[in-house]
Scaffold this active site. Sequence first.
Site, PDB file in Angstrom:
ATOM      1  N   ARG A   5      41.676  44.876  29.391  1.00  0.00           N
ATOM      2  CA  ARG A   5      40.933  44.186  30.147  1.00  0.00           C
ATOM      3  C   ARG A   5      40.256  45.118  30.623  1.00  0.00           C
ATOM      4  O   ARG A   5      39.087  45.372  31.914  1.00  0.00           O
ATOM      5  CB  ARG A   5      41.934  42.864  31.386  1.00  0.00           C
ATOM      6  CG  ARG A   5      42.433  43.561  32.368  1.00  0.00           C
ATOM      7  CD  ARG A   5      43.576  41.699  32.811  1.00  0.00           C
ATOM      8  NE  ARG A   5      44.379  43.255  33.805  1.00  0.00           N
ATOM      9  CZ  ARG A   5      45.086  43.010  35.145  1.00  0.00           C
ATOM     10  NH1 ARG A   5      45.111  41.433  35.154  1.00  0.00           N
ATOM     11  NH2 ARG A   5      46.344  43.308  34.904  1.00  0.00           N
ATOM     12  N   SER A  32      40.961  39.551  38.583  1.00  0.00           N
ATOM     13  CA  SER A  32      41.805  39.636  36.916  1.00  0.00           C
ATOM     14  C   SER A  32      41.542  40.612  35.936  1.00  0.00           C
ATOM     15  O   SER A  32      41.250  41.074  35.160  1.00  0.00           O
ATOM     16  CB  SER A  32      42.524  37.945  36.388  1.00  0.00           C
ATOM     17  OG  SER A  32      43.857  39.002  35.794  1.00  0.00           O
ATOM     18  N   GLU A  53      36.074  26.453  32.989  1.00  0.00           N
ATOM     19  CA  GLU A  53      35.639  27.788  31.792  1.00  0.00           C
ATOM     20  C   GLU A  53      34.513  26.364  30.288  1.00  0.00           C
ATOM     21  O   GLU A  53      33.744  27.379  29.645  1.00  0.00           O
ATOM     22  CB  GLU A  53      36.759  27.429  30.821  1.00  0.00           C
ATOM     23  CG  GLU A  53      38.030  28.786  31.357  1.00  0.00           C
ATOM     24  CD  GLU A  53      39.159  27.797  32.695  1.00  0.00           C
ATOM     25  OE1 GLU A  53      38.509  26.147  32.620  1.00  0.00           O
ATOM     26  OE2 GLU A  53      39.187  28.326  33.278  1.00  0.00           O
ATOM     27  N   PHE A  78      42.162  30.297  27.434  1.00  0.00           N
ATOM     28  CA  PHE A  78      41.014  29.067  28.414  1.00  0.00           C
ATOM     29  C   PHE A  78      40.245  28.803  27.308  1.00  0.00           C
ATOM     30  O   PHE A  78      39.323  27.573  26.474  1.00  0.00           O
ATOM     31  CB  PHE A  78      40.877  28.815  29.543  1.00  0.00           C
ATOM     32  CG  PHE A  78      42.242  29.933  30.951  1.00  0.00           C
ATOM     33  CD1 PHE A  78      42.842  28.627  31.054  1.00  0.00           C
ATOM     34  CD2 PHE A  78      42.106  30.558  31.784  1.00  0.00           C
ATOM     35  CE1 PHE A  78      43.729  28.010  30.832  1.00  0.00           C
ATOM     36  CE2 PHE A  78      43.022  31.148  32.193  1.00  0.00           C
ATOM     37  CZ  PHE A  78      44.059  29.825  32.551  1.00  0.00           C
ATOM     38  N   HIS A 104      44.667  39.178  28.890  1.00  0.00           N
ATOM     39  CA  HIS A 104      46.232  38.017  28.791  1.00  0.00           C
ATOM     40  C   HIS A 104      45.803  37.482  27.310  1.00  0.00           C
ATOM     41  O   HIS A 104      46.886  36.004  26.742  1.00  0.00           O
ATOM     42  CB  HIS A 104      45.919  37.192  29.300  1.00  0.00           C
ATOM     43  CG  HIS A 104      46.287  36.940  30.554  1.00  0.00           C
ATOM     44  ND1 HIS A 104      45.593  38.221  31.607  1.00  0.00           N
ATOM     45  CD2 HIS A 104      46.657  36.401  32.255  1.00  0.00           C
ATOM     46  CE1 HIS A 104      45.181  38.299  32.696  1.00  0.00           C
ATOM     47  NE2 HIS A 104      46.926  37.425  32.899  1.00  0.00           N
ATOM     48  N   ASP A 112      53.724  35.793  33.054  1.00  0.00           N
ATOM     49  CA  ASP A 112      52.934  34.697  33.672  1.00  0.00           C
ATOM     50  C   ASP A 112      53.959  33.622  32.570  1.00  0.00           C
ATOM     51  O   ASP A 112      54.192  31.943  33.389  1.00  0.00           O
ATOM     52  CB  ASP A 112      51.900  34.785  33.199  1.00  0.00           C
ATOM     53  CG  ASP A 112      51.443  35.252  34.339  1.00  0.00           C
ATOM     54  OD1 ASP A 112      51.354  35.383  35.227  1.00  0.00           O
ATOM     55  OD2 ASP A 112      50.133  35.840  34.154  1.00  0.00           O
TER      56      ASP A 112
END
Lengths: 308, 272
Positions: A5, A32, A53, A78, A104, A112
Amino acid sequence: MAATRDAFGHGVMELAQNDPRIYVVDCDISKSMKTVEFSRKFPQQHINVGIAEQNGAGVCAGLATLGNIPFLSTYAVFASMRACEQVRTSICYPHLNVKLACGHGGLTPANDGATHQAIEDVAIMRALPGMTVVMGADYHSAKALTKAAAYYDGPVYLRYTRDSVPDFYGPDETFEIGKGKLLRSGGAVTVVCFGELLHEALAAAQQLQAEGIAVDLIDMHTVKPLDTALLRESISRTGRCVTVEDHNVIGGLGSAVGEWMAENQCGRLIRIGLQDRFGQSGPYETLLKTYGMDRCAIADAVRRLAAE
Amino acid sequence: MKERVAHVEAMARKIRQEAIQMIYQAQSGHPGGSLSEADILAALYFDELNVRPGEPDWAERDRFILSKGHACPGLYAALALRGFFGMEHLGTLRQFGSILQGHPVMQKVPGLDMTTGSLGQGLSVACGMAIGLRRAGMDSRVYALLGDGECDEGQVWEAAMTASKYGLGNLCAIVDHNGLQNDSTTSVVQPQENIAERFGAFGWRSVQINGHDAWQILDALDDAKRHPGQPTLILARTVKGKGVSFMENIVSWHGTAPNDRQFEEAMKELEG
């Protein structure tokens, strides 16, 4: 070591330096997704829609109708599920030039737990007509593929890891969307990887080499469109294939390769990935070991096929 | 203003006639909403929108999104009457190979700015357009037409927040508030009696008008342009099926095509 990321955040910054059409549409996770610096440096090319989103996907579609190249910046669960129908109808159906930059992906938000671990996203995105599906295995490949995606026609789903993964490629390595990379040519079994599990496959290949089993190893960073020419080149020789992905074995790389193999009547297949179950919180290495997705599981699968 | 009003009224009548003709020929489509929105579409395409039928992709044009995409017979009629494509296409609605799909597709139809059909998605796209146009330094405006039933969708309110946050004075949303949706009245399915107040609470300017009064529509559209820092919501009170007496306020005319006898009667009424 770096999370891929980070490669998105850095890659999209480099893109925006030279191209005012690049937009980032954040959904309240800019820290993030590593786009905070982008938002400061390019406020005129940045939008934050908050935790919305579906709306973000639509805003990207609207920007794209004007000739812009918007990146929706969110997590894989999402973009692929919360906003799935917006991606389908407002982006894919009109084939708009929207890039979905999704952190993610897979089990790498290891701590998580299952709510944030996207293990279905590749299957969903593959099923959308006109969608391209890409995941780099490390920082440099993810960055290069991010930049390539900007100028690739139509919607592109870019999948990134939350957690740090080892570096493999150098900064000057070049990548072409839709063209896999043959990293080792051993001829015994073809190992095809999508995303960061390439590192586990590399470790397995090394171990196997010591045992006298030399594999073909492919980094299939683009699962759609699938590089079937490269598959044909390798599997026509080996007749045996192991797919490796941080995703449910249903619908992802394993399915894509399996569909192609079945239609072309070429050989045996073992799919490494989540066996149709949800993940949980825990250290990434523990999760991979638990679910049979680590280097040992990959090496075992190769040994089984090699012995046939 | 009188002349503008007369022109809009005349074109609204033509839109209604063409929409009913199309749906009758296709024996499929949504007459109720196509009739309730006709005056609004006429005001937009024959007065308000800065568009060039000979150059449909002109970058500086105003944009229009029919978020309630099922009511596209009205929009197709408006686009054809405005000269974006030949009237002969109207007879191909919903037919195999037609540019006029059951729900509108932007690549197929000259002058169509966005693909729609799944309710709730249009206002977000309108926000993206409005932000992009403004940041590109263009004066173009963006209009989105929503149904009242469509306001059941949560995404509408996500978009409403974004429009407010970014002060999108170049965005105007119009809600075709005809009080009916697929299953029943909005009051039964999901009450929508305070749409204007809700948009107001979301930070929009909101005005309420009679959506069949061309004068009021034009006035509201003109007024929206005088507020550069705030999006405008025009709540247009309408009658579903307006102009065809036996369709007016009848839920079942949401998505039913008229038969031969009904078609003849409807056209007689619409010809006045």
